[in-house]
Design an enzyme around this catalytic site. Structure first.
Site, short mmCIF file in Angstrom:
data_model
loop_
_atom_site.label_atom_id
_atom_site.label_comp_id
_atom_site.label_asym_id
_atom_site.label_seq_id
_atom_site.Cartn_x
_atom_site.Cartn_y
_atom_site.Cartn_z
N GLU A 19 -2.05 11.16 4.03
CA GLU A 19 -3.13 10.93 5.00
C GLU A 19 -3.12 12.08 5.99
O GLU A 19 -2.07 12.68 6.27
CB GLU A 19 -2.95 9.61 5.73
CG GLU A 19 -3.21 8.39 4.87
CD GLU A 19 -3.11 7.11 5.69
OE1 GLU A 19 -4.17 6.57 6.08
OE2 GLU A 19 -1.97 6.66 5.93
N GLU A 26 0.87 -1.18 0.00
CA GLU A 26 0.00 0.00 0.00
C GLU A 26 0.90 1.22 0.00
O GLU A 26 1.92 1.26 0.71
CB GLU A 26 -0.90 0.01 1.24
CG GLU A 26 -1.75 1.28 1.39
CD GLU A 26 -2.62 1.25 2.65
OE1 GLU A 26 -3.02 0.13 3.06
OE2 GLU A 26 -2.84 2.31 3.23
#
Length: 511
Positions: free
Chosen positions: A395, A390
């Site tokens: 974020e 990933e």
């Protein structure tokens, strides 16, 4: 004065007597600047020069712009003058004599220049900068505009300026008239209502449209290249539009900010060998482009005890308007979930192995929000998460609003084990303005950037897929989660009814 329109054949005979052999000799000495910068009304803005002044023209030549554009009007006594607007000092140019107009000088003391003066100034010491003659439509009649076209072309040849000249106009008949008078002339149309194929069919040379036209008709870019029609866009004054046009290989970009565009030429991905392979500029209205985006749907906590239900093609949660993708998390019940939101996933050709991925975004604010710009493997070459990897480009958690994070997850390095490779960057304006979040991913590693500044990297250790599963295609995801193990670590603001992430564009480049 009575206006006499000369037949094209007669005018061509006249043109041949005005030194075409001299222009042919000049042509071999011209080496146009190898950049796409066309100074709009000259290079006037930075030094606060009058638009369309000889001073602004000279500065464009000094900057070595590939072109300098100027606007041509004709007075009531048939003098060709340089001015953008149809009026000058509140006097309609077409209804006023030149003698009356020059009673008021430009702000730098110059008098309103004639086309002859302007062209001669543009030729002096200039072998790098095209002279871009914009012939303005006449407010009096189409016939008068045709007369202006004839007189401009004649003067260009008289002065030996033909090798330096580009002609542009919003009047399509003027464009065709110039081409009929001088088949060797380079002529571009401005109005944006003709496809490149139509331009080619009529024998013209370029589409010179407002950049938004190309964003609404992105297929025209490929169509122009296929038909060898020059691509020009105006009037481009922001980094976002400049970068998009450069990424799409525009030959010419008309701007009030030539100095800024020169800087972008050195800094954009194409300058570093990257080629645009996929993008969404979000220029339509309504739901996101279903040829580019799909949706993850549902509300099962998503492995992180998240509180939202992701909807499919619901404009309450994902919509394109005003040039942006708007993702909205809303406080509303859906099944067992107390929020709705959207998680967009690239589809079709939207997966890549290696490249530069850019997303310009403004993040939501509020405790409990958890927006993300991230990538997952398309085929899961090494098995389920986290074995196949990933890539978290960005974020952000609302309880720590001043920081954005980038991470990678693999079988060896992941947050379940507490071994994920991650780094935070203090960015106090993440929810107040747009920032560019990007990665550059090669077989040797992944580098993370915010606003083109590198701040984190993860290198390929060469120890195999447990540490480096990033040798397979990945796709992109955009979403706002609510709550969850990380976003909801300190709870969710009960008064937060909506949380919004805005995305200006997504661009993917490969070497």
């Amino acid at each position: 004065m009575k206006q006499i329109l000369l037949p094209a054949a007669m005018l061509m005979v006249l043109l041949s007597s005005f030194g075409l052999s001299a222009t042919a000799q000049k042509k071999s000495r011209i080496l146009f600047a190898k950049n796409p910068i066309v100074a709009h009304r000259g290079a006037f803005k930075k030094n606060q020069l009058p638009e369309n002044s000889i001073a602004s023209l000279r500065h464009a030549i000094q900057l070595k712009c590939t072109g300098s554009e100027f606007d041509i009007q004709m007075t009531s006594d048939d003098s060709l003058v340089i001015n953008h607007d149809p009026h000058y000092n509140k006097l309609m140019i077409e209804e006023t004599t030149y003698a009356e107009l020059i009673k008021t000088p430009l702000s730098n003391g110059e008098r309103l220049p004639t086309l002859r003066e302007y062209t001669l100034a543009g030729l002096k010491g200039n072998t790098t900068t095209r002279l871009v003659f914009e012939i303005k439509p006449s407010k009096i009649s189409k016939e008068r505009a045709q007369l202006v076209a004839e007189r401009v072309v004649r003067l260009v040849h008289q002065l030996g300026a033909a090798p330096m000249a580009v002609y542009i106009s919003f009047d399509y008949d003027v464009c065709k008239k110039v081409k009929a008078l001088d088949p060797q002339a380079h002529v571009q149309y401005l109005n944006g209502d003709k496809s490149p194929e139509e331009i080619k069919a009529d024998g013209l040379d370029g589409v010179d449209y407002h950049y938004s036209v190309f964003q609404k008709h992105p297929d025209w870019i490929a169509q122009a290249k296929k038909n060898h029609i020059a691509l020009n866009a105006w009037t481009v004054n922001t980094v976002t539009e400049m970068d998009w046009l450069l990424a799409n290989g525009f030959e010419f970009i008309t701007t009030n900010e030539p100095e800024l565009l020169a800087e972008r030429l050195q800094q954009t991905p194409p300058a570093k060998g990257w080629r645009l392979v996929w993008s969404d500029e979000f220029d339509g209205t309504g739901l996101p482009d279903d040829s580019k985006w799909n949706y993850d749907v549902g509300g099962n906590g998503w492995g992180n005890r998240e509180l939202q239900y992701y909807t499919r093609a619901d404009s309450n949660n994902a919509v394109v308007k005003n040039g942006k993708l708007i993702i909205t998390a809303r406080k509303e019940q859906r099944e067992q979930n107390s929020y709705t939101s959207a998680r967009l996933v690239t589809k079709g050709k939207g997966d890549w192995q290696y490249g530069r991925v850019e997303v310009s975004a403004k993040l939501p604010s509020g405790k409990g929000t958890w927006p993300a710009i991230w990538m997952l493997p398309t085929n899961g070459k090494y098995g389920g998460w986290p074995a196949s990897g990933e890539i978290d480009i960005m974020e952000h958690v609302g309880y720590n609003p001043d920081t954005v994070y980038s991470s990678v997850h693999t079988k060896t390095f992941n947050h379940v084990k507490g071994t994920q490779k991650t780094k935070g960057l203090l960015l106090g304006t993440a929810d107040a303005g747009f920032h560019l979040y990007a990665i550059e991913w090669t077989k040797n590693g992944i580098s993370f950037f915010v606003d083109d500044q590198p701040f984190f990297s993860f290198r390929n250790s060469g120890k195999g897929a447990a540490e480096w599963p990033f040798d397979q295609p990945f796709h992109l995801l955009l979403n706002i989660a609510m709550g969850g193990n990380w976003g909801g670590k300190y709870g969710v603001d009960e008064n937060l009814d909506t949380a919004i992430m805005e995305v200006e564009y997504v661009r993917v480049f490969q070497k």
